[in-house]
Design a protein around this motif. Structure first.
Motif, PDB file in Angstrom:
ATOM      1  N   LEU A   1       0.831  -1.204   0.000  1.00 19.53           N
ATOM      2  CA  LEU A   1       0.000   0.000   0.000  1.00 19.53           C
ATOM      3  C   LEU A   1       0.867   1.256   0.000  1.00 19.53           C
ATOM      4  O   LEU A   1       0.609   2.220  -0.739  1.00 19.53           O
ATOM      5  N   LEU A   2       1.903   1.260   0.820  1.00 22.86           N
ATOM      6  CA  LEU A   2       2.766   2.435   0.924  1.00 22.86           C
ATOM      7  C   LEU A   2       3.571   2.675  -0.345  1.00 22.86           C
ATOM      8  O   LEU A   2       4.085   3.782  -0.553  1.00 22.86           O
ATOM      9  N   ALA A   3       3.699   1.652  -1.184  1.00 25.33           N
ATOM     10  CA  ALA A   3       4.432   1.806  -2.439  1.00 25.33           C
ATOM     11  C   ALA A   3       3.577   2.424  -3.536  1.00 25.33           C
ATOM     12  O   ALA A   3       4.103   2.812  -4.587  1.00 25.33           O
ATOM     13  N   LEU A   4       2.265   2.523  -3.330  1.00 30.76           N
ATOM     14  CA  LEU A   4       1.396   3.130  -4.335  1.00 30.76           C
ATOM     15  C   LEU A   4       1.571   4.643  -4.334  1.00 30.76           C
ATOM     16  O   LEU A   4       1.582   5.275  -3.272  1.00 30.76           O
ATOM     17  N   PRO A   5       1.707   5.260  -5.506  1.00 31.56           N
ATOM     18  CA  PRO A   5       1.836   6.721  -5.566  1.00 31.56           C
ATOM     19  C   PRO A   5       0.648   7.403  -4.897  1.00 31.56           C
ATOM     20  O   PRO A   5      -0.503   7.013  -5.079  1.00 31.56           O
ATOM     21  N   GLY A   6       0.956   8.393  -4.076  1.00 35.41           N
ATOM     22  CA  GLY A   6      -0.085   9.149  -3.402  1.00 35.41           C
ATOM     23  C   GLY A   6      -0.382   8.706  -1.993  1.00 35.41           C
ATOM     24  O   GLY A   6      -1.144   9.379  -1.285  1.00 35.41           O
ATOM     25  N   VAL A   7       0.186   7.582  -1.539  1.00 30.55           N
ATOM     26  CA  VAL A   7      -0.032   7.129  -0.160  1.00 30.55           C
ATOM     27  C   VAL A   7       1.121   7.649   0.701  1.00 30.55           C
ATOM     28  O   VAL A   7       2.270   7.241   0.528  1.00 30.55           O
ATOM     29  N   PRO A   8       0.857   8.547   1.652  1.00 30.53           N
ATOM     30  CA  PRO A   8       1.937   9.127   2.456  1.00 30.53           C
ATOM     31  C   PRO A   8       2.575   8.093   3.382  1.00 30.53           C
ATOM     32  O   PRO A   8       1.896   7.236   3.939  1.00 30.53           O
ATOM     33  N   ARG A   9       3.881   8.215   3.543  1.00 27.08           N
ATOM     34  CA  ARG A   9       4.629   7.344   4.463  1.00 27.08           C
ATOM     35  C   ARG A   9       4.944   8.104   5.746  1.00 27.08           C
ATOM     36  O   ARG A   9       6.024   7.970   6.315  1.00 27.08           O
TER      37      ARG A   9
ATOM     38  N   LEU B   1      11.890   3.045   7.170  1.00 28.57           N
ATOM     39  CA  LEU B   1      10.998   4.109   6.715  1.00 28.57           C
ATOM     40  C   LEU B   1      11.783   5.204   6.014  1.00 28.57           C
ATOM     41  O   LEU B   1      11.297   5.828   5.059  1.00 28.57           O
ATOM     42  N   ALA B   2      13.013   5.429   6.470  1.00 31.66           N
ATOM     43  CA  ALA B   2      13.865   6.454   5.865  1.00 31.66           C
ATOM     44  C   ALA B   2      14.568   5.953   4.614  1.00 31.66           C
ATOM     45  O   ALA B   2      15.211   6.737   3.911  1.00 31.66           O
ATOM     46  N   ALA B   3      14.459   4.650   4.330  1.00 29.36           N
ATOM     47  CA  ALA B   3      15.130   4.067   3.169  1.00 29.36           C
ATOM     48  C   ALA B   3      14.154   3.188   2.401  1.00 29.36           C
ATOM     49  O   ALA B   3      14.234   1.964   2.448  1.00 29.36           O
ATOM     50  N   PRO B   4      13.173   3.793   1.700  1.00 28.01           N
ATOM     51  CA  PRO B   4      12.117   3.008   1.061  1.00 28.01           C
ATOM     52  C   PRO B   4      12.623   2.009   0.042  1.00 28.01           C
ATOM     53  O   PRO B   4      12.054   0.935  -0.123  1.00 28.01           O
ATOM     54  N   ALA B   5      13.695   2.323  -0.661  1.00 28.66           N
ATOM     55  CA  ALA B   5      14.208   1.376  -1.650  1.00 28.66           C
ATOM     56  C   ALA B   5      14.686   0.102  -0.984  1.00 28.66           C
ATOM     57  O   ALA B   5      14.459  -1.006  -1.451  1.00 28.66           O
ATOM     58  N   LEU B   6      15.370   0.256   0.164  1.00 24.72           N
ATOM     59  CA  LEU B   6      15.848  -0.905   0.906  1.00 24.72           C
ATOM     60  C   LEU B   6      14.681  -1.716   1.444  1.00 24.72           C
ATOM     61  O   LEU B   6      14.668  -2.944   1.374  1.00 24.72           O
ATOM     62  N   THR B   7      13.656  -1.018   1.982  1.00 23.49           N
ATOM     63  CA  THR B   7      12.486  -1.718   2.501  1.00 23.49           C
ATOM     64  C   THR B   7      11.823  -2.527   1.406  1.00 23.49           C
ATOM     65  O   THR B   7      11.455  -3.675   1.591  1.00 23.49           O
TER      66      THR B   7
END
Length: 614
Positions: free
Chosen positions: A163-171, A603-609
């Motif tokens: 869900l958090l990877a979808l554009p427009g969903v704030p992290r 959370l600070a490294a979305p690519a790694l997550t």
């Protein structure tokens, strides 16, 4: 079993939807489906458990109704026959294929007719486009969503990282999230650690229509007699109640054994999982059972009890021996899979256990989760029954990862000030508990009223959030479907209807369940005191051991100061206390902070997550 994702009202490319769906592919590795049109999309990743040749999603009825779903519908054959009488023909043998016709006939109340574990999404295009989401009565299948009123859109997924990877969903993390987490080990109810992401509660329908907004409806309990085929009221004796519970669990376990994929059992050596294993072994010849243990010598080693229960049931037993040295590498993967912190150390063990189950060739596993909530097996429940006027203090403290006084010590002065102004998680928990207590009939005895209030909170909020989401995410991380006999509606109705003294007294817990297990599990298991099925972190968080070294690195003063919510000096004092005088309270506090720090780093490294979750 599947993972689902989709939206109504957003502007998302098919590529962005596929990329997000890929983050939950482990929960559905056998097929991937996506229907993306102007203004809506539905996607599913399938784990083939039933009718492997069918099950293509979305299931559709004409061009107007489209459905994706995650779970198992156990009464789908009965529903097929009923729907045929209404003129609907369902050709696909997969259980979920009945859903479009069921929705067409019953409308928004269609989920009231389902028996199973499920998270369902319906797109209805027949008039004004609308999205309907529904969850099962116990919350066995999670569903997360983000509603943007300004954009007129609602997006959903089975797992938080997707869900958090979808554009427009704030992290964006919630400021109160840390306090919620340390107070109850994970956010309860519909809250998550994210500001604009919610979890759809158990037994809830969500209806969204762009331009008209969103509404939630909580379904009531299914209408059914708690003692079918028996007398009008509860059984007359404890022995009769035990026999009824045994027969009911035998029927439910047999029903949950049906699958077109290999089925096994998880046995910890405790009463609940041992009983499920024994009943499942009656249905499946040469049943395989699995337990987790740890390389080396550690306290609370349950492998002997699990092995005895397995021998008694006649299973082919597997001891999964996890290496504690591996936990420092597993922990980030576990946190990434959950998408938010859960302070129970069993998360790492569960992750390793389900990995081994899948590697052994099994797709379905039955467990004993939920028995303590429905048959009253927690020590805190006995304390509420007998604890007098101050039972609420003890109950609230029992749920915490970090006790209240220690939380105050660990928080930065700025965060303490903010919580005083905004209100603490403990205050909110006490209010919810008071609301539950006020709903108990006034003629209930004080102990029984306390027990009824906390049981309602446990079943509605704690069980789905703390237990069931964890079990779902960590099992599906390895493409394993977990089925839960104690969470079935009939079992929960029966347990609720049993007289309280047949479940819990000041001296004995789960009395009807113990009576049901008599003769099916070894006496050593039946009579042993309750012991949490967990990771012995107090022993593992010691000077010179890998987990303690990892804690020091993870909770360095520089990293702790970064968020501004914790006092770096207080955290260092906590670490020294564990090094010098190890104890369970301090160890769990250190563990909880490690999990939270890992989540914040991801959370600070979305690519790694995303890489870890894929």
């Amino acid at each position: 079993m599947c993972r689902i994702i989709g939206h109504l009202g957003a502007r998302l490319s098919a590529d962005s939807l596929r990329a997000a769906a890929g983050l939950q592919r482990a929960g559905g590795p056998d097929a991937q489906y996506l229907a993306a049109r102007d203004g809506w999309a539905l996607g599913a990743n399938r784990l083939a458990v039933m009718a492997p040749q069918g099950g293509r999603q979305p299931y559709s009825l004409g061009t107007g109704i489209h459905v994706v779903y995650n779970g198992e519908i156990y009464n789908h054959r009965d529903l097929r026959r009923r729907l045929a009488g209404f003129g609907h023909r369902v050709d696909d043998d997969c259980d979920g294929a009945v859903l479009p016709a069921l929705y067409a006939h019953y409308g928004d109340g269609f989920a009231e007719h389902l028996d199973g574990m499920f998270a369902i999404a319906v797109i209805d295009l027949r008039n004004t486009p609308r999205l309907v989401l529904a969850t099962d009565g116990a919350g066995m299948k999670p569903l997360y969503y983000h509603w943007d009123p300004a954009a007129g859109s609602l997006l959903f997924a089975s797992e938080l990282p997707a869900l958090l990877a979808l554009p427009g969903v704030p992290r964006v993390p919630r400021l109160s999230g840390l306090d919620d987490y340390l107070t109850t080990k994970t956010p309860f109810g519909d809250e998550t650690m994210y500001e604009e992401v919610r979890a759809l509660p158990a037994a809830t329908d969500l209806v969204f229509e762009p331009g008209r907004g969103m509404r939630l409806h909580r379904r009531g309990p299914a209408r059914a007699e708690p003692f079918p085929g028996g007398p009008a009221g509860p059984p007359a004796t404890l022995e009769a109640a035990g026999a009824h519970v045994r027969n009911l669990l035998r029927a439910e376990t047999g029903r949950l054994a049906e699958a077109d994929a290999p089925v096994c059992a998880v046995v910890s050596g405790g009463l609940d999982s041992s009983l499920v294993t024994a009943l499942l072994a009656e249905r499946i010849p040469s049943l395989h059972s699995f337990t987790i243990c740890y390389r080396g010598t550690w306290p609370f080693d349950e492998r002997a009890f699990a092995a005895e229960a397995a021998r008694h049931a006649g299973t082919v037993h597997h001891e999964v021996e996890a290496d504690p040295a591996e936990f420092v590498t597993l922990l980030p993967d576990v946190v990434a899979r959950l998408g938010q912190p859960n302070a129970d150390p069993i998360t790492v063990s569960s992750y390793a256990l389900f990995r081994a189950i899948r590697e052994a060739g099994f797709t379905v596993a039955l467990t004993g989760d939920g028995a303590d909530e429905v048959f009253l097996g927690y020590r805190r429940m006995q304390q509420a029954l007998t604890g007098g006027a101050d039972w609420q203090d003890a109950y609230v403290d029992s749920l915490a990862a970090v006790p209240g006084a220690l939380r105050e010590e660990l928080y930065s002065s700025e965060y303490r000030d903010w919580l005083r102004a905004a209100g603490s998680s403990e205050d909110r928990l006490r209010r919810r508990l008071a609301d539950r207590l006020a709903a108990v009939p006034g003629d209930a005895a004080p102990g029984s009223a306390a027990l009824a209030a906390l049981t309602a909170l446990e079943l509605d909020e704690r069980l789905p959030a703390y237990h069931l989401r964890r079990v779902d995410h960590l099992s599906m991380a390895h493409s394993v479907e977990v089925r839960l006999p104690f969470c079935q509606p009939g079992v929960q109705r029966t347990a609720t209807a049993l007289p309280q003294p047949w479940k819990l007294t000041a001296r004995d817990d789960k009395r009807a369940l113990r009576e049901a297990a008599r003769g099916l599990v070894p006496d050593s298991v039946l009579q042993r005191p309750k012991q949490p099925f967990t990771l012995p972190i107090t022993a593992m968080l010691r000077d010179g051991l890998p987990l303690m070294e990892y804690a020091r690195d993870l909770l360095s003063p520089e990293d702790v100061r970064r968020d501004g919510q914790l006092d770096a000096a207080a955290v260092q004092r906590l670490l020294r206390r564990q090094e010098e005088r190890p104890d369970d309270t301090t160890a769990l506090a250190v563990w909880a902070l490690m999990i939270h720090r890992t989540w914040r780093a991801q959370l600070a490294a979305p690519a790694l997550t995303g890489a870890r979750a894929a």
